[in-house]
Design an enzyme around this catalytic site. Structure first.
Site, PDB file in Angstrom:
ATOM      1  N   LYS A   1       0.747   3.933  -3.078  1.00  0.00           N
ATOM      2  CA  LYS A   1      -0.236   5.380  -3.596  1.00  0.00           C
ATOM      3  C   LYS A   1       0.452   5.417  -4.312  1.00  0.00           C
ATOM      4  O   LYS A   1       1.140   7.089  -4.018  1.00  0.00           O
ATOM      5  CB  LYS A   1      -1.105   5.138  -2.240  1.00  0.00           C
TER       6      LYS A   1
ATOM      7  N   ASP B   1       0.721  -1.130   0.448  1.00  0.00           N
ATOM      8  CA  ASP B   1       0.038  -0.165   0.015  1.00  0.00           C
ATOM      9  C   ASP B   1       0.943   0.806  -0.124  1.00  0.00           C
ATOM     10  O   ASP B   1       1.464   1.972   1.277  1.00  0.00           O
ATOM     11  CB  ASP B   1      -0.748  -0.277   1.117  1.00  0.00           C
TER      12      ASP B   1
ATOM     13  N   THR C   1       8.645   6.554 -14.569  1.00  0.00           N
ATOM     14  CA  THR C   1       8.567   6.164 -12.940  1.00  0.00           C
ATOM     15  C   THR C   1       8.017   5.120 -12.019  1.00  0.00           C
ATOM     16  O   THR C   1       8.419   3.960 -11.545  1.00  0.00           O
ATOM     17  CB  THR C   1       9.341   7.287 -11.988  1.00  0.00           C
TER      18      THR C   1
HETATM   19  O1  C5P Z   1      -6.058   0.151  12.444  1.00  0.00           O
HETATM   20  P1  C5P Z   1      -7.383   0.159  11.612  1.00  0.00           P
HETATM   21  O2  C5P Z   1      -8.156  -0.847  10.625  1.00  0.00           O
HETATM   22  O3  C5P Z   1      -7.743   1.535  10.638  1.00  0.00           O
HETATM   23  O4  C5P Z   1      -6.524  -0.039   9.522  1.00  0.00           O
HETATM   24  C1  C5P Z   1      -7.190   0.155   8.491  1.00  0.00           C
HETATM   25  C2  C5P Z   1      -6.041  -0.131   7.122  1.00  0.00           C
HETATM   26  O5  C5P Z   1      -6.407   0.402   6.235  1.00  0.00           O
HETATM   27  C3  C5P Z   1      -4.185   1.487   7.387  1.00  0.00           C
HETATM   28  O6  C5P Z   1      -3.361   0.724   7.234  1.00  0.00           O
HETATM   29  C4  C5P Z   1      -4.417   2.979   6.905  1.00  0.00           C
HETATM   30  O7  C5P Z   1      -3.620   3.513   6.640  1.00  0.00           O
HETATM   31  C5  C5P Z   1      -5.763   2.027   5.557  1.00  0.00           C
HETATM   32  N1  C5P Z   1      -6.281   2.685   4.734  1.00  0.00           N
HETATM   33  C6  C5P Z   1      -7.386   3.910   5.295  1.00  0.00           C
HETATM   34  N2  C5P Z   1      -8.473   4.929   5.014  1.00  0.00           N
HETATM   35  C7  C5P Z   1      -8.562   4.317   4.375  1.00  0.00           C
HETATM   36  C8  C5P Z   1      -6.864   3.953   3.217  1.00  0.00           C
HETATM   37  C9  C5P Z   1      -6.500   2.659   3.791  1.00  0.00           C
HETATM   38  O8  C5P Z   1      -7.549   3.694   6.929  1.00  0.00           O
HETATM   39  N3  C5P Z   1      -9.171   5.652   3.257  1.00  0.00           N
END
Ligand code: C5P
Length: 233
Positions: free
Chosen positions: A65, A63, A72
């Site tokens: 992004k 992840d 690149t």
């Molecule tokens: O701990 P938690 O369940 O909140 O973690 C959610 C994961 O999903 C984290 O790694 C966070 O970066 C990711 N994430 C998110 N919301 C988004 C995109 C990614 O919480 N919109």
């Protein structure tokens, strides 16, 4: 082929060292088959560890992004494909998505992030956009579909709408999951595993409800159980 309930749970290894990640992976054992590695672990040795995980038969979601000039992005995607990863996120800009889709190989699938969930309409305006969040999400979901990305990251709230745009073929991956009774933490828009699956999510990303649980393995098993029950409805 149908995705098993266990393969639909992606546990976010949001920890600061490979040692900590190894500890969780060992404790979780066969209860978890799919892990997400984000900035925190990736920049602390986590990409080499991703390869260890894929070598051990786990699936990995990188992840990071990505968003850069096409060449690149292409070279970066090729390197991630060599790790054996299953998913990689890119921001849903047309050039970026096209470059990623062209460069993917080795079973790597590209997921588009439409609009970060921390953004509201004011943030978009401040960034120079003249559209609302729902308008931009819809536009980028259409572009993701047309360019041929493999999936979209979507909050549980947006799943139904995004599914309507991208159709059945794309994978919808949903974070912000909280099993009934769990702490929300800093997540504002949350859904239970059952609600997200019922709305049409294919994969659930879960971090703290598993890794901060007193018994992470039991927490993961309970979520897989909830996914299984929701799929039977
Ligand atoms: O701990 P938690 O369940 O909140 O973690 C959610 C994961 O999903 C984290 O790694 C966070 O970066 C990711 N994430 C998110 N919301 C988004 C995109 C990614 O919480 N919109």
């Amino acid at each position: 082929m149908a995705i098993t309930p266990r393969d639909r749970l992606i546990v976010a290894l949001d920890v600061s060292s490979v040692e900590a990640a190894q500890g969780f992976v060992a404790r979780l054992g066969d209860s978890v088959s799919f892990y997400k590695i984000g900035y925190q672990l990736a920049f602390a040795g986590g990409l080499a560890y991703a390869q260890t995980l894929t070598g051990a038969g786990k699936q990995v979601f990188v992840d990071l992004k990505l968003h850069d000039i096409g060449n690149t992005v292409e070279q970066g995607v090729k390197s991630v494909a060599r790790l054996g990863a299953t998913f990689l996120t890119v921001h849903a800009y047309p050039q970026t998505m096209k470059a990623a889709v062209e460069a993917r190989s080795n079973n790597l699938r590209i997921l588009a992030v439409t609009v970060l969930t921390s953004y509201d309409d004011n943030d978009l305006e401040a960034a120079g956009y003249g559209v609302t969040v729902p308008q931009l999400v819809a536009r980028r979901a259409e572009q993701a579909r047309d360019i041929g990305v493999d999936g979209v990251v979507s909050s549980a709230e947006e799943v139904t709408k995004v599914r309507g745009i991208v159709g059945a073929k794309l994978a919808l991956v949903t974070p912000g999951i909280r099993p009934a009774g769990a702490e929300a933490g800093d997540q504002k828009r949350i859904a239970t595993p059952a609600t997200a699956i019922a709305a049409g999510a294919d994969y659930l990303v879960v971090g703290r409800p598993v890794i901060a649980a007193p018994d992470p393995k039991a927490a993961a098993e309970a979520i897989v159980g909830e996914i299984t029950a929701a799929l039977q409805k």
